[in-house]
Design a protein around this motif. Structure first.
Motif, PDB file in Angstrom:
ATOM      1  N   ASN A 100       0.687  -1.018  -0.314  1.00  0.00           N
ATOM      2  CA  ASN A 100       0.067   0.051   0.313  1.00  0.00           C
ATOM      3  C   ASN A 100       0.901   1.592  -0.006  1.00  0.00           C
ATOM      4  OD1 ASN A 100      -2.919   0.434  -0.092  1.00  0.00           O
ATOM      5  ND2 ASN A 100      -2.555  -1.698   1.081  1.00  0.00           N
ATOM      6  N   VAL A 101       2.090   0.779   1.088  1.00  0.00           N
ATOM      7  CA  VAL A 101       2.970   1.951   0.856  1.00  0.00           C
ATOM      8  C   VAL A 101       3.698   3.053  -0.349  1.00  0.00           C
ATOM      9  CG1 VAL A 101       5.380   3.765   2.024  1.00  0.00           C
ATOM     10  CG2 VAL A 101       2.640   2.233   2.981  1.00  0.00           C
ATOM     11  N   LYS A 102       3.590   1.549  -1.100  1.00  0.00           N
ATOM     12  CA  LYS A 102       5.029   1.375  -2.302  1.00  0.00           C
ATOM     13  C   LYS A 102       4.288   1.683  -3.453  1.00  0.00           C
ATOM     14  CE  LYS A 102       7.749  -2.749  -1.331  1.00  0.00           C
ATOM     15  NZ  LYS A 102       7.865  -4.210  -1.696  1.00  0.00           N
ATOM     16  N   VAL A 103       2.750   1.652  -3.592  1.00  0.00           N
ATOM     17  CA  VAL A 103       2.269   2.349  -4.765  1.00  0.00           C
ATOM     18  C   VAL A 103       2.488   3.429  -5.185  1.00  0.00           C
ATOM     19  CG1 VAL A 103      -0.312   3.005  -5.363  1.00  0.00           C
ATOM     20  CG2 VAL A 103       0.187   0.299  -5.070  1.00  0.00           C
ATOM     21  N   ILE A 104       2.610   4.150  -3.939  1.00  0.00           N
ATOM     22  CA  ILE A 104       2.602   5.770  -4.004  1.00  0.00           C
ATOM     23  C   ILE A 104       3.975   5.866  -4.945  1.00  0.00           C
ATOM     24  CG2 ILE A 104       3.147   7.722  -2.894  1.00  0.00           C
ATOM     25  CD1 ILE A 104       0.319   7.146  -2.823  1.00  0.00           C
ATOM     26  N   LEU A 105       5.584   5.145  -3.948  1.00  0.00           N
ATOM     27  CA  LEU A 105       6.328   5.438  -4.945  1.00  0.00           C
ATOM     28  C   LEU A 105       6.655   4.771  -5.923  1.00  0.00           C
ATOM     29  CD1 LEU A 105       7.905   4.349  -1.280  1.00  0.00           C
ATOM     30  CD2 LEU A 105       8.501   6.675  -2.168  1.00  0.00           C
ATOM     31  N   LYS A 106       5.544   3.531  -6.220  1.00  0.00           N
ATOM     32  CA  LYS A 106       5.976   3.875  -7.480  1.00  0.00           C
ATOM     33  C   LYS A 106       5.292   4.546  -8.426  1.00  0.00           C
ATOM     34  CE  LYS A 106       5.596  -1.053  -6.778  1.00  0.00           C
ATOM     35  NZ  LYS A 106       5.241  -2.743  -6.453  1.00  0.00           N
ATOM     36  N   GLU A 107       5.118   4.505  -8.131  1.00  0.00           N
ATOM     37  CA  GLU A 107       4.296   5.896  -8.869  1.00  0.00           C
ATOM     38  C   GLU A 107       4.636   6.943  -9.156  1.00  0.00           C
ATOM     39  OE1 GLU A 107       0.058   7.313  -8.213  1.00  0.00           O
ATOM     40  OE2 GLU A 107       0.333   8.506  -9.324  1.00  0.00           O
ATOM     41  N   TYR A 108       5.550   7.652  -8.135  1.00  0.00           N
ATOM     42  CA  TYR A 108       5.816   9.466  -8.000  1.00  0.00           C
ATOM     43  C   TYR A 108       7.461   9.099  -8.402  1.00  0.00           C
ATOM     44  CZ  TYR A 108       2.454  11.393  -6.534  1.00  0.00           C
ATOM     45  OH  TYR A 108       0.973  11.849  -6.598  1.00  0.00           O
ATOM     46  N   LEU A 115      15.341  -0.250  -3.085  1.00  0.00           N
ATOM     47  CA  LEU A 115      15.233   1.168  -2.062  1.00  0.00           C
ATOM     48  C   LEU A 115      13.736   1.190  -2.314  1.00  0.00           C
ATOM     49  CD1 LEU A 115      16.920   3.137  -1.083  1.00  0.00           C
ATOM     50  CD2 LEU A 115      17.027   3.929  -3.135  1.00  0.00           C
ATOM     51  N   ILE A 116      12.942   0.870  -2.309  1.00  0.00           N
ATOM     52  CA  ILE A 116      11.273   1.199  -2.925  1.00  0.00           C
ATOM     53  C   ILE A 116      10.850   0.403  -1.332  1.00  0.00           C
ATOM     54  CG2 ILE A 116       9.047   0.858  -3.089  1.00  0.00           C
ATOM     55  CD1 ILE A 116      10.079   2.366  -6.315  1.00  0.00           C
ATOM     56  N   THR A 117      11.482  -0.637  -1.349  1.00  0.00           N
ATOM     57  CA  THR A 117      10.963  -1.230   0.052  1.00  0.00           C
ATOM     58  C   THR A 117      11.883  -0.775   1.404  1.00  0.00           C
ATOM     59  OG1 THR A 117      10.777  -3.606  -1.314  1.00  0.00           O
ATOM     60  CG2 THR A 117      11.153  -3.736   1.467  1.00  0.00           C
ATOM     61  N   LYS A 118      12.907  -0.760   1.509  1.00  0.00           N
ATOM     62  CA  LYS A 118      13.401   0.113   2.575  1.00  0.00           C
ATOM     63  C   LYS A 118      12.998   1.582   2.787  1.00  0.00           C
ATOM     64  CE  LYS A 118      17.987  -1.280   2.565  1.00  0.00           C
ATOM     65  NZ  LYS A 118      20.054  -1.223   1.672  1.00  0.00           N
ATOM     66  N   ILE A 119      12.307   2.185   1.693  1.00  0.00           N
ATOM     67  CA  ILE A 119      11.853   3.263   2.231  1.00  0.00           C
ATOM     68  C   ILE A 119      10.698   3.765   2.527  1.00  0.00           C
ATOM     69  CG2 ILE A 119      11.179   5.828   1.181  1.00  0.00           C
ATOM     70  CD1 ILE A 119      13.265   5.635  -1.035  1.00  0.00           C
ATOM     71  N   ALA A 120      10.205   2.371   2.494  1.00  0.00           N
ATOM     72  CA  ALA A 120       8.229   2.260   2.063  1.00  0.00           C
ATOM     73  C   ALA A 120       8.490   1.196   3.695  1.00  0.00           C
ATOM     74  CB  ALA A 120       7.677   1.206   1.762  1.00  0.00           C
ATOM     75  N   LEU A 121       9.815   0.745   4.070  1.00  0.00           N
ATOM     76  CA  LEU A 121       9.416   0.291   5.383  1.00  0.00           C
ATOM     77  C   LEU A 121       9.382   1.439   6.979  1.00  0.00           C
ATOM     78  CD1 LEU A 121      11.611  -2.761   5.337  1.00  0.00           C
ATOM     79  CD2 LEU A 121       9.638  -2.803   6.321  1.00  0.00           C
ATOM     80  N   THR A 122      10.552   2.950   6.692  1.00  0.00           N
ATOM     81  CA  THR A 122      10.721   3.549   7.077  1.00  0.00           C
ATOM     82  C   THR A 122       9.480   4.382   7.189  1.00  0.00           C
ATOM     83  OG1 THR A 122      13.158   3.853   5.695  1.00  0.00           O
ATOM     84  CG2 THR A 122      12.734   5.389   6.780  1.00  0.00           C
ATOM     85  N   ASN A 123       9.091   4.430   6.264  1.00  0.00           N
ATOM     86  CA  ASN A 123       8.077   5.572   5.925  1.00  0.00           C
ATOM     87  C   ASN A 123       6.439   4.825   7.216  1.00  0.00           C
ATOM     88  OD1 ASN A 123       8.076   7.466   4.433  1.00  0.00           O
ATOM     89  ND2 ASN A 123       7.711   6.048   2.885  1.00  0.00           N
ATOM     90  N   ALA A 154       0.382   9.082   2.921  1.00  0.00           N
ATOM     91  CA  ALA A 154       0.492  10.213   2.501  1.00  0.00           C
ATOM     92  C   ALA A 154       1.704  10.718   2.862  1.00  0.00           C
ATOM     93  CB  ALA A 154      -0.147  11.245   3.477  1.00  0.00           C
ATOM     94  N   ILE A 155       3.177  10.492   3.342  1.00  0.00           N
ATOM     95  CA  ILE A 155       4.363  10.631   3.258  1.00  0.00           C
ATOM     96  C   ILE A 155       5.114  10.020   2.581  1.00  0.00           C
ATOM     97  CG2 ILE A 155       3.699  11.651   6.117  1.00  0.00           C
ATOM     98  CD1 ILE A 155       5.809   9.306   6.926  1.00  0.00           C
ATOM     99  N   ALA A 156       5.004   9.309   1.882  1.00  0.00           N
ATOM    100  CA  ALA A 156       5.517   8.529   0.663  1.00  0.00           C
ATOM    101  C   ALA A 156       6.125   9.642  -0.191  1.00  0.00           C
ATOM    102  CB  ALA A 156       5.136   7.285   0.049  1.00  0.00           C
ATOM    103  N   ASN A 157       5.929  10.480  -0.452  1.00  0.00           N
ATOM    104  CA  ASN A 157       6.384  11.160  -1.300  1.00  0.00           C
ATOM    105  C   ASN A 157       7.110  12.200  -0.806  1.00  0.00           C
ATOM    106  OD1 ASN A 157       3.778  12.108  -0.934  1.00  0.00           O
ATOM    107  ND2 ASN A 157       3.976  12.892  -3.048  1.00  0.00           N
ATOM    108  N   GLN A 158       6.971  12.381  -0.191  1.00  0.00           N
ATOM    109  CA  GLN A 158       8.109  13.621   1.153  1.00  0.00           C
ATOM    110  C   GLN A 158       7.740  14.712   0.804  1.00  0.00           C
ATOM    111  OE1 GLN A 158      12.097  12.470  -0.649  1.00  0.00           O
ATOM    112  NE2 GLN A 158      12.663  12.211   1.045  1.00  0.00           N
ATOM    113  N   PRO A 159       5.943  14.722   1.270  1.00  0.00           N
ATOM    114  CA  PRO A 159       5.740  15.903   0.837  1.00  0.00           C
ATOM    115  C   PRO A 159       5.784  16.783   1.788  1.00  0.00           C
ATOM    116  CG  PRO A 159       4.021  14.654   2.244  1.00  0.00           C
ATOM    117  CD  PRO A 159       4.899  13.804   1.750  1.00  0.00           C
TER     118      PRO A 159
END
Ligand code: ATP
Length: 251
Positions: A100-108, A115-123, A154-159
């Motif tokens: 669910n979190v990765k969806v945003i990272l893959k889109e943006y 790396l996407i997995t790592k960022i999603a876990l951090t989020n 919501a914070i995944a794309n670093q707003p």
């Protein structure tokens, strides 16, 4: 610095006036509340700021851009700077938490998968969830956990700016307190400006720096909790008490 400037905003639907020339500002790094009874125009106001609803009359300046005359490019650019967590911010039921979190990272982003997995876990961690929840599906989560996943997304794309529509609705008191702590922590660690529609007393008292109350299409109050507590106005005070029949809770 102002993140949002609303100037003489006028909104009506058919014959019903929702905003009658309202003006206010939201400052950088504030946790700013939009309060008001049911149907007072809170959601419409946020939707106008995030460009989901048309501005009829007046102006909204968002990150120094006048929303009434944006080029497509500027609009796209602005949309990258904020996230909007809807009132019933649903998760994809067929995806697990981390997906669910990765969806945003893959889109943006075009980042590699690991790396996407790592960022999603951090989020997820930042939103108060540990990695043991990452592979659960939404149906296996409590209401509080679902809200945290939605927040992580919501914070995944670093707003720079986060809009939250009644983020604690449906949460029990202790989950509400926990969620409000989280919001303050995120504001501090991510340098966010957060705009919240809320009726929640704990949010109003513990989390907001400043808030407006919409009533009769006008801004009835604009100030801090301390200013509201000193006010003798009944409507303003009704938002600060749990009274069953108070204006704030008529919803
Ligand atoms: N697109 C639309 N067309 C017509 N009327 C609308 C539209 N959007 C909102 N309204 C009306 O505008 C008024 C304000 O709606 P809004 O959703 O902003 O209220 P709110 O303050 O967020 O209320 P609540 O706390 O119940 O969510 C309501 O009377 C609603 O029915």
């Amino acid at each position: 610095m102002n993140i949002v400037e609303v100037k003489n905003l006028y909104t009506s639907f058919d014959t019903k006036v929702i905003h009658n020339n309202i003006s206010f500002n939201i400052k950088k790094n504030e946790i700013f509340g939009i309060l008001g009874g049911s149907g007072s125009g809170k959601t419409v106001l946020i939707k106008q700021i995030v460009m989901l609803q048309k501005i009829q009359k007046g102006e909204i300046i968002f990150l120094n851009e006048n929303l009434s005359n944006l080029t497509l490019k500027k609009e796209e650019n602005l949309k990258l700077q904020f996230s909007y967590l809807f009132q019933f911010g649903a998760l994809y039921s067929f995806l697990n938490v981390i997906e669910n979190v990765k969806v945003i990272l893959k889109e943006y982003t075009k980042l590699p998968k690991d790396l996407i997995t790592k960022i999603a876990l951090t989020n997820l961690n930042m939103a108060g969830l540990d990695s043991s929840s990452a592979y659960l599906y939404p149906s296996q989560l409590s209401g509080g956990m679902k809200k945290k996943v939605a927040l992580a997304r919501a914070i995944a794309n670093q707003p720079k700016i986060l809009f939250l529509d009644e983020p604690t609705s449906g949460l029990d008191p202790s989950s509400t307190i926990e969620f409000n702590h989280l919001i303050k922590k995120l504001r501090n660690t991510l340098d966010l400006t957060i705009i919240i529609i809320t009726h929640d007393l704990d949010t109003i008292k513990s989390t907001l720096d400043r808030f407006i109350i919409l009533k009769d299409a006008k801004i009835h109050f604009n100030g801090t909790l301390n200013q509201a507590l000193k006010s003798e106005d009944k409507i303003t005070r009704s938002f600060l008490t749990f009274k069953k029949d108070s204006y704030a809770n008529k919803n």
